[in-house]
Design a protein around this motif. Sequence first.
Motif, PDB file in Angstrom:
ATOM      1  N   UNK A 361      -1.268  63.032  82.122  1.00 15.24           N
ATOM      2  CA  UNK A 361      -2.537  62.570  81.551  1.00 15.24           C
ATOM      3  C   UNK A 361      -2.415  61.124  81.071  1.00 15.24           C
ATOM      4  N   UNK A 362      -3.293  60.265  81.568  1.00 15.98           N
ATOM      5  CA  UNK A 362      -3.317  58.870  81.166  1.00 15.98           C
ATOM      6  C   UNK A 362      -4.755  58.420  80.921  1.00 15.98           C
ATOM      7  N   UNK A 363      -4.966  57.705  79.843  1.00 19.12           N
ATOM      8  CA  UNK A 363      -6.249  57.070  79.527  1.00 19.12           C
ATOM      9  C   UNK A 363      -7.409  58.065  79.558  1.00 19.12           C
ATOM     10  N   UNK A 364      -7.172  59.240  78.979  1.00 16.32           N
ATOM     11  CA  UNK A 364      -8.230  60.248  78.919  1.00 16.32           C
ATOM     12  C   UNK A 364      -9.237  59.844  77.836  1.00 16.32           C
ATOM     13  N   UNK A 365     -10.535  59.796  78.166  1.00 17.52           N
ATOM     14  CA  UNK A 365     -11.546  59.313  77.209  1.00 17.52           C
ATOM     15  C   UNK A 365     -11.921  60.368  76.167  1.00 17.52           C
ATOM     16  N   UNK A 366     -11.104  60.503  75.153  1.00 15.53           N
ATOM     17  CA  UNK A 366     -11.344  61.500  74.125  1.00 15.53           C
ATOM     18  C   UNK A 366     -12.282  61.023  73.034  1.00 15.53           C
ATOM     19  N   UNK A 367     -12.841  61.963  72.301  1.00 15.71           N
ATOM     20  CA  UNK A 367     -13.659  61.635  71.142  1.00 15.71           C
ATOM     21  C   UNK A 367     -12.791  60.977  70.064  1.00 15.71           C
ATOM     22  N   UNK A 368     -11.554  61.429  69.953  1.00 13.63           N
ATOM     23  CA  UNK A 368     -10.640  60.901  68.940  1.00 13.63           C
ATOM     24  C   UNK A 368      -9.854  59.692  69.429  1.00 13.63           C
ATOM     25  N   UNK A 369     -10.295  59.100  70.522  1.00 12.93           N
ATOM     26  CA  UNK A 369      -9.644  57.912  71.063  1.00 12.93           C
ATOM     27  C   UNK A 369      -9.168  58.140  72.488  1.00 12.93           C
ATOM     28  N   UNK A 370      -8.806  57.071  73.154  1.00 15.34           N
ATOM     29  CA  UNK A 370      -8.265  57.166  74.506  1.00 15.34           C
ATOM     30  C   UNK A 370      -6.855  57.743  74.429  1.00 15.34           C
ATOM     31  N   UNK A 371      -6.629  58.843  75.165  1.00 13.41           N
ATOM     32  CA  UNK A 371      -5.398  59.610  75.033  1.00 13.41           C
ATOM     33  C   UNK A 371      -4.529  59.468  76.272  1.00 13.41           C
ATOM     34  N   UNK A 372      -3.277  59.090  76.051  1.00 17.68           N
ATOM     35  CA  UNK A 372      -2.254  59.124  77.095  1.00 17.68           C
ATOM     36  C   UNK A 372      -1.091  59.951  76.579  1.00 17.68           C
ATOM     37  N   UNK A 373      -0.598  60.880  77.391  1.00 17.71           N
ATOM     38  CA  UNK A 373       0.529  61.724  76.995  1.00 17.71           C
ATOM     39  C   UNK A 373       1.828  61.006  77.360  1.00 17.71           C
ATOM     40  N   UNK A 374       2.700  60.816  76.368  1.00 19.62           N
ATOM     41  CA  UNK A 374       3.936  60.079  76.625  1.00 19.62           C
ATOM     42  C   UNK A 374       5.058  61.021  77.080  1.00 19.62           C
ATOM     43  N   UNK A 375       6.251  60.468  77.224  1.00 21.15           N
ATOM     44  CA  UNK A 375       7.377  61.233  77.762  1.00 21.15           C
ATOM     45  C   UNK A 375       7.794  62.390  76.854  1.00 21.15           C
ATOM     46  N   UNK A 376       7.433  62.311  75.585  1.00 22.77           N
ATOM     47  CA  UNK A 376       7.754  63.380  74.631  1.00 22.77           C
ATOM     48  C   UNK A 376       6.595  64.345  74.428  1.00 22.77           C
ATOM     49  N   UNK A 377       5.574  64.231  75.293  1.00 18.88           N
ATOM     50  CA  UNK A 377       4.396  65.111  75.272  1.00 18.88           C
ATOM     51  C   UNK A 377       3.532  64.913  74.041  1.00 18.88           C
ATOM     52  N   UNK A 378       3.618  63.715  73.459  1.00 15.11           N
ATOM     53  CA  UNK A 378       2.767  63.334  72.338  1.00 15.11           C
ATOM     54  C   UNK A 378       1.652  62.416  72.820  1.00 15.11           C
ATOM     55  N   UNK A 379       0.584  62.342  72.047  1.00 18.38           N
ATOM     56  CA  UNK A 379      -0.543  61.488  72.405  1.00 18.38           C
ATOM     57  C   UNK A 379      -0.391  60.112  71.769  1.00 18.38           C
ATOM     58  N   UNK A 380      -0.473  59.102  72.587  1.00 19.47           N
ATOM     59  CA  UNK A 380      -0.494  57.725  72.077  1.00 19.47           C
ATOM     60  C   UNK A 380      -1.950  57.334  71.893  1.00 19.47           C
ATOM     61  N   UNK A 381      -2.343  57.033  70.634  1.00 13.47           N
ATOM     62  CA  UNK A 381      -3.757  56.820  70.335  1.00 13.47           C
ATOM     63  C   UNK A 381      -3.903  56.167  68.961  1.00 13.47           C
ATOM     64  N   UNK A 382      -5.089  55.682  68.611  1.00 13.76           N
ATOM     65  CA  UNK A 382      -5.295  55.040  67.310  1.00 13.76           C
ATOM     66  C   UNK A 382      -5.534  56.047  66.186  1.00 13.76           C
ATOM     67  N   UNK A 383      -5.542  55.530  64.958  1.00 11.52           N
ATOM     68  CA  UNK A 383      -5.902  56.318  63.774  1.00 11.52           C
ATOM     69  C   UNK A 383      -7.001  55.573  63.017  1.00 11.52           C
ATOM     70  N   UNK A 384      -7.764  56.292  62.233  1.00 14.66           N
ATOM     71  CA  UNK A 384      -8.782  55.663  61.401  1.00 14.66           C
ATOM     72  C   UNK A 384      -8.465  55.923  59.927  1.00 14.66           C
ATOM     73  N   UNK A 385      -8.974  55.050  59.071  1.00 17.22           N
ATOM     74  CA  UNK A 385      -8.873  55.217  57.626  1.00 17.22           C
ATOM     75  C   UNK A 385     -10.263  55.529  57.088  1.00 17.22           C
ATOM     76  N   UNK A 386     -10.341  56.574  56.266  1.00 17.90           N
ATOM     77  CA  UNK A 386     -11.599  56.977  55.655  1.00 17.90           C
ATOM     78  C   UNK A 386     -11.480  56.890  54.133  1.00 17.90           C
ATOM     79  N   UNK A 387     -12.580  56.540  53.485  1.00 14.31           N
ATOM     80  CA  UNK A 387     -12.665  56.542  52.027  1.00 14.31           C
ATOM     81  C   UNK A 387     -13.662  57.601  51.588  1.00 14.31           C
ATOM     82  N   UNK A 388     -13.318  58.390  50.578  1.00 15.47           N
ATOM     83  CA  UNK A 388     -14.268  59.351  50.021  1.00 15.47           C
ATOM     84  C   UNK A 388     -15.239  58.564  49.156  1.00 15.47           C
ATOM     85  N   UNK A 389     -16.478  58.509  49.599  1.00 17.07           N
ATOM     86  CA  UNK A 389     -17.483  57.668  48.949  1.00 17.07           C
ATOM     87  C   UNK A 389     -18.811  58.413  48.921  1.00 17.07           C
ATOM     88  N   UNK A 390     -19.334  58.624  47.736  1.00 19.63           N
ATOM     89  CA  UNK A 390     -20.574  59.376  47.617  1.00 19.63           C
ATOM     90  C   UNK A 390     -20.433  60.808  48.076  1.00 19.63           C
TER      91      UNK A 390
END
Length: 402
Positions: A361-390
């Motif tokens: 799997x390479x460059x899969x267009x996921x909701x949680x980011x573009x996903x590529x499975x690496x040699x260790x079967x993990x997803x290489x992808x971004x993370x987001x930061x959220x603030x609890x507000x209101x």
Amino acid sequence: MATRVATSATRRVFVQWGAAALVGLLGCGGGGTGGGEAGGGGAEAGGAATGPILVGEFGSMTGSEATFGQSTHNGIMLAVEEVNAAGGIGGRMVEVKSYDDQGKTEEAGTAVTRLITQDKVVAILGEVASSLSIAGGRVAQQYGVPMVSPSSTNPQVTQIGDKVFRVCFIDPYQGYVMAKFSRENLKYDTVAVLYDQGQAYSKGLKDDFIKSYTAMGGKIASEQAYTGGDQDFSAQLTNIRAARPQAVFVPGYYTDVGNIALQARKLGLEVPLLGGDGWDSSKLTEIGGQAIEGSYYSNHYSHEEERAEVKEFVAKYQAKHGQVPDGLAALGYDAGRLLFDAMKRAPSLSGEDLAKALSGTRDFPGVTGTISIDADRNARKPAVILEVKGGKPTYVATIQPT
């Protein structure tokens, strides 16, 4: 509670929770075969593959982290509904057998064993908690049945073997993200840590945060531990208050974090709390209320992102469930979609062929980011930061993998 989809298929029950089975039309080249004794979902044992493709799911549908399992299930079932409506896989129906592990490691192993040996599933989706994915993953690896965890972030999960995958980032990256955000964005020089010593997830994320934060020049003012389900955190919080940190990193699950926030404020500890994706539940603010306001955590996506994949998923989920999907729902959806994509590319549905397709799997267009499975079967992808507000998680930033 998780929405159940009525079908003509017989639905089985495990630990008093109903499995949702969804049936539809499917279509793709290359009729699959089951994974030997373990695989199933049709007439593979007798020759030509017919009938539904059976996929297993195990999750915490009840217990202290029930929202994790329920949100993940909703996301998975939305992915199943879509693949069926679009013509499916090899002219065959997809059916999900879902079992409740109650958030217990022994039940997780039992559930996966039953899915493989009795239900004859060709693949498994689950779990959220890393400790439970490790328990279930060992069984899946033993039988050679591919397993995709939507959201278990501890590195040990995929280290089990070549049949275990995930669509989420891992704790070393999540720890780095929160350390980087704390040092560079929030400008914190000293942070205390309060972690769950009974959870592989919490211990691993704690270690990775400390490693990255201190490497960036930060100082750990105090390191304290608790056990999940504890009701009194006053001793640990009193020690932390005396250390005078600028923030407290609490890599636990939402049930404990909400109570920790309440008790911290009662003790006069007013600094922000920091955390990871284990905070991701609407119950966090229901429990913590005003005490959790102004705190930050890393997560896999934000419903406020402008990407087309996010907008479409949020609209579909809200139409079906009447609420904004959390990160666990998004990861369940991505895990299901990624698995079905691999099924379409695999020459058969044997464990070996399906695992190879997942690995590719390479460059899969996921909701949680573009996903590529690496040699260790993990997803290489971004993370987001959220603030609890209101009382709600509010998008702050996206941190890309380096």
